[in-house]
Design an enzyme around this catalytic site. Sequence first.
Site, PDB file in Angstrom:
ATOM      1  CB  SER A 250      28.652  55.803  39.219  1.00 41.72           C
ATOM      2  OG  SER A 250      28.167  55.572  40.527  1.00 41.72           O
ATOM      3  CE  LYS A 251      27.081  50.069  34.171  1.00 34.72           C
ATOM      4  NZ  LYS A 251      28.189  49.311  33.667  1.00 34.72           N
ATOM      5  NE  ARG A 252      28.305  55.290  44.286  1.00 36.55           N
ATOM      6  CZ  ARG A 252      28.193  56.135  45.274  1.00 36.55           C
ATOM      7  NH1 ARG A 252      27.432  55.857  46.308  1.00 36.55           N
ATOM      8  NH2 ARG A 252      28.856  57.280  45.236  1.00 36.55           N
ATOM      9  N   GLY A 254      21.684  54.068  39.516  1.00 37.35           N
ATOM     10  CA  GLY A 254      20.640  53.540  38.623  1.00 37.35           C
ATOM     11  C   GLY A 254      21.199  53.423  37.220  1.00 37.35           C
TER      12      GLY A 254
END
Length: 482
Positions: A250-252, A254
């Site tokens: 997920s976005k966390r 990268g």
Amino acid sequence: MDKIRTRFAPSPTGYMHIGNLRTALYEYLIAKSQGGDFILRIEDTDRSRYVEGAEEVIYSTLKAVGLRHDEGPDIGGNYGPYIQSERRGEYLTYAKKLVEKGDAYYCFCEKSDTDEGHLESGHKDICRNLGEIEIKENLKAHKSYVIRQKTPEYGITKFDDLVFGEVKIENKEIEDQILIKSDGYPTYNFANVIDDHEMHITHVVRGSEYLSSTPKYNLLYESFGWEKPTYIHLPLIMGKNEDGSVSKLSKRHGAVSFEDLIKMGYLPEAIINYIAFLGWCPESNREIFSLRELEHEFSAKRISKSPAVFDYKKLDWFNSEYIKSKPTKEFVELAKPYIVPVLGDMKLSVEKISMLLQNRISKLSEIPDLIDFFGQLPIYGTELFINKKSKTDKEISENVLKEIKEKLSELETWNYDSLHDLLIDYAKKNELKNGTVMWPVRIAISGKTTTPGGAIEILEILGKDESLSRIDKAISLLKGEK
Ligand code: GLU
């Protein structure tokens, strides 16, 4: 055997998630490795999630990575339309056929569109037992309805997945899922079955999150009496957490979309090569493959069911290999947009600066920080002139710079060879280490201790006037301290 037909069926969300791109790549490779066709279908029936212009992202991404489709909304084909919203009328007809057969039913419950809350009490809806008269009256009164699949109450449904093997589910656990929503649009769960059948799809490839839904799809195929496709579910893609554990990418972790990776300076061919390895590997240890080579090498049998971990460092490695192997001219074109803005008013050779970078970077976005000193000499402290290995201190540096400045100002031909000879001869004549000359010159003209390229390359690129003015400045800085 029939010609293999796979399809990429993205929903227009406005960005291309790495997982979706991997699905597209595997679908493409499964088809192309066996002389088959790769079809693009846009799944836009979820009108609440519709994003204007989002189809463009799909087309441009496929184009950028070279996944050419054989049929699709933009190029047509024998089984169009290839946009689900344009096939809307068909789904209702099919759903009504199932109602007639007793494998689907009208559901008039309020809030029926939001399945989860509605089927709380179990997996089957009470409307499955409504009497015919009641149904007719409700329809006549134009009561809002959805059409649900009537799944069996007993027994088990199973299927063989090419990657995950046999998958079984008890029928009592299967939900009476919605096929047609109250707005008349089909759900994804219904439309994908109809379309895959109508488009003669032989191999359905998708993420493993769809494994548990597949029995419902198979029940639909059985109700219609259609041949089922071969299923290939792909392993999850995980991201590495700071504590060393992994969780769904997920976005966390990268960047997770193709566009973001491109913005970070990764090349499309490196991204594609890397994601081919997210769940698949060839028989040999070889890692670098062009898309054409993958078309020959790929085999669905070698897809793994264990989750793949997205490793940005490994992607960096792939990217640096692709950057290194680019012909110089091509690399210059790629690097230019990252170099020119940093140079400001300085008219320096973009080609020469590029040559310093090609073997040193893993992504294009590293360029501006590496070469910022060309555009503007940074503010630096004179302690940079002190370097044990090069045997320099402030005093030695000042002397060297003064003498070198004299010699440089007399130099008529300003090129790599003449600069090289001048500096090396000076060191030799004065019995100095080369480093004792190079170090102060490089600090003076770059204001940095590490630079792509050494003193000679940087002098050559900066040119005579700018080099002399920077060396002058260094001399004044060093003088000013006494
Ligand atoms: N539209 C679905 C998605 O974007 C496609 C899944 C499938 O390949 O069937 O996830």
